[in-house]
Design an enzyme around this catalytic site. Structure first.
Site, PDB file in Angstrom:
ATOM      1  N   SER A  79       0.831  -1.223   0.000  1.00  0.00           N
ATOM      2  CA  SER A  79       0.000   0.000   0.000  1.00  0.00           C
ATOM      3  C   SER A  79       0.860   1.265   0.000  1.00  0.00           C
ATOM      4  O   SER A  79       2.071   1.207   0.232  1.00  0.00           O
ATOM      5  CB  SER A  79      -0.907   0.006   1.226  1.00  0.00           C
ATOM      6  OG  SER A  79      -1.607  -1.205   1.310  1.00  0.00           O
TER       7      SER A  79
HETATM    8  C1  LIG Z   1      -3.302  -4.246  -0.369  1.00  0.00           C
HETATM    9  S1  LIG Z   1      -2.796  -5.907  -0.152  1.00  0.00           S
HETATM   10  C2  LIG Z   1      -2.135  -5.876   1.499  1.00  0.00           C
HETATM   11  C3  LIG Z   1      -0.883  -5.061   1.661  1.00  0.00           C
HETATM   12  C4  LIG Z   1       0.042  -5.624   2.724  1.00  0.00           C
HETATM   13  N1  LIG Z   1      -0.422  -5.363   4.056  1.00  0.00           N
HETATM   14  C5  LIG Z   1       1.468  -5.169   2.542  1.00  0.00           C
HETATM   15  O1  LIG Z   1       2.067  -4.617   3.448  1.00  0.00           O
HETATM   16  O2  LIG Z   1       2.015  -5.397   1.457  1.00  0.00           O
HETATM   17  C6  LIG Z   1      -4.338  -6.746   0.101  1.00  0.00           C
HETATM   18  C7  LIG Z   1      -4.178  -8.248   0.318  1.00  0.00           C
HETATM   19  O3  LIG Z   1      -5.399  -8.718   0.890  1.00  0.00           O
HETATM   20  C8  LIG Z   1      -5.563 -10.052   0.469  1.00  0.00           C
HETATM   21  N2  LIG Z   1      -6.987 -10.430   0.676  1.00  0.00           N
HETATM   22  C9  LIG Z   1      -8.073 -10.181  -0.100  1.00  0.00           C
HETATM   23  N3  LIG Z   1      -9.195 -10.698   0.459  1.00  0.00           N
HETATM   24  C10 LIG Z   1      -8.798 -11.297   1.608  1.00  0.00           C
HETATM   25  C11 LIG Z   1      -9.489 -12.021   2.621  1.00  0.00           C
HETATM   26  N4  LIG Z   1     -10.810 -12.209   2.551  1.00  0.00           N
HETATM   27  N5  LIG Z   1      -8.773 -12.510   3.659  1.00  0.00           N
HETATM   28  C12 LIG Z   1      -7.415 -12.329   3.725  1.00  0.00           C
HETATM   29  N6  LIG Z   1      -6.712 -11.647   2.793  1.00  0.00           N
HETATM   30  C13 LIG Z   1      -7.383 -11.136   1.758  1.00  0.00           C
HETATM   31  C14 LIG Z   1      -5.131 -10.034  -0.977  1.00  0.00           C
HETATM   32  O4  LIG Z   1      -4.768 -11.339  -1.395  1.00  0.00           O
HETATM   33  C15 LIG Z   1      -3.964  -9.040  -0.947  1.00  0.00           C
HETATM   34  O5  LIG Z   1      -2.734  -9.704  -0.907  1.00  0.00           O
END
Ligand SMILES: C[S@@+](CC[C@H](N)C(=O)[O-])C[C@H]1O[C@@H](n2cnc3c(N)ncnc32)[C@H](O)[C@@H]1O
Length: 386
Positions: A79
């Site tokens: 992000s």
């Molecule tokens: C914006 S990224 C997270 C950024 C991360 N915190 C970082 O520091 O790089 C969003 C992530 O949420 C995951 N995601 C989407 N739906 C989800 C769910 N229901 N449960 C867990 N993870 C999920 C996606 O696979 C994705 O990798």
């Protein structure tokens, strides 16, 4: 490299973010490039790899790094650092705290929390993403982070946490998280509101209430956390017909981005037909009011927008520009204009409340088999910001 990191901290601060010494130390010491070893999507369309000359300069910009796409749709990323800094500040972490993160992504945010002294469990629904985050954390020598593959909805059964941070856009919070939070715990989560995901600070309690931390744009979660529910705002304005001006400009200079978002937030709180969306042939998302054949909800200071979401094809709507002018189209253009102008007047008459002046009441909603705590009521409490 030291210069690049110093510049990085300056870029994060330029966004108006106050970095505590601990946060500055964390952002200054955790090597972001180790968390994107396979590169990321370039703004100009290509794929940037560590062999590219401007790789490190780009990694240390205050920008999101998209690390996985499904077609054109981003499905994992690191992000925007200034947004991470705001969310980490709101999380109010202290050394020794246990944190559950939903959305491991690259693992960079988990590494920052470990640098702040927390012990972290981070969940990601995509097995390959979780695997890469685990490997990156190992390579960077980060200890105190466990990465789990799975949907974040059940949380981490059997464990308790002082803090939960959600780094993916959700429609509502899982009730399981509240079972796993300590009594003085706190959840920081981007929760869908009128087409976008402003970040909420949610404390457990009866009733469950939240304060608005900031505006943000996150990718939407998979599974029950991203479910549509009775209070959902409409999602798309792409089918709106050609729009023509129906109300003249009222602000010179036009609203800046912050004020425009404050107007959008208030409109979404007062009327579930309001949403942030990009009309056909426009290049940016705007506050639009979409025609909904079901009767509009009452608009008093305590508003409950729970009703059937208008996801049928939209044929009429009105959009407001930052100068306050309105463009509308379709057979109900006049009605949509009048409703939108009423919302704009109301926000102006109240001296343009900030989105942080709102308190949000949450209610259980969504799939009865996997319910979520979703925003249902909004109440203005000027001056009581998070
Ligand atoms: C914006 S990224 C997270 C950024 C991360 N915190 C970082 O520091 O790089 C969003 C992530 O949420 C995951 N995601 C989407 N739906 C989800 C769910 N229901 N449960 C867990 N993870 C999920 C996606 O696979 C994705 O990798």
């Amino acid at each position: 490299m030291a210069d690049a990191r110093r510049h990085y901290l300056d870029l994060i601060r330029q966004d108006g973010v106050r970095l505590t010494p601990e946060l500055a130390e964390a952002f200054g010491s955790v090597p972001r490039e180790r968390f994107v070893p396979d590169g990321f999507h370039r703004r100009d369309g290509g794929w940037m790899t560590p062999d590219d000359r401007d790789f490190l300069t780009t990694v240390y910009r205050n920008d999101v790094l998209i690390t996985k796409l499904n077609g054109d749709v981003p499905i994992s990323s690191s992000s925007q650092p200034s947004l991470m800094a705001i969310m980490l500040s709101a999380l109010d972490l202290r050394p020794g705290m246990r944190v559950l993160e939903i959305g491991a992504g690259t693992g960079y945010n988990a590494a920052l929390m470990a640098a702040l002294g927390a012990t972290v469990t981070s969940v990601d629904v995509q097995a390959d993403v979780a695997g890469r985050a685990r490997a990156a954390l190992d390579r960077a020598g980060v200890t105190g982070v466990r990465v789990v593959t799975g949907d974040g909805y059940p949380g981490d059964p059997g464990s308790t946490y002082h803090r939960i941070i959600v780094t993916v856009g959700i429609a509502g919070l899982s009730p399981h998280w509240f079972e796993q939070l300590t009594p003085d715990g706190l959840v920081i989560a981007p929760v869908e509101h009128a087409g976008h995901h402003p970040v909420l600070a949610v404390r457990p309690g009866d009733p469950v209430t939240a304060a608005v931390v900031c505006s943000s744009g996150f990718m939407a979660a998979a599974g029950p956390l991203g479910a549509r529910h009775a209070g959902s705002h409409p999602r798309s304005a792409g089918v709106l017909p050609e729009l023509a001006e129906t109300a003249p400009a009222r602000w010179s200079p036009p609203l800046d981005t912050t004020a425009y978002r404050d107007l959008w937030y208030a409109a979404g709180a007062w009327d579930r037909r309001a949403t942030l969306a990009t009309p056909a042939n426009w290049d940016q998302a705007h506050l639009v009011l979409l025609h909904d054949p079901t009767p509009a909800p009452p608009t008093d200071s305590m508003t409950d927008t729970a009703a059937k979401p208008a996801d049928d094809p939209v044929t009429s709507g009105a959009a407001v520009l930052p100068d306050g002018s309105v463009r509308a189209g379709g057979s109900e253009a006049d009605r949509c204009t009048a409703a939108l102008v009423t919302l704009i007047d109301r926000w102006s008459d109240l001296n343009r409340p900030s989105m942080r002046d709102w308190r949000v009441g949450l209610a259980l909603d969504g799939d009865p088999a996997a319910p979520i705590w979703a925003p249902h009521t909004w109440h203005l409490v000027p001056g009581a910001r998070h």
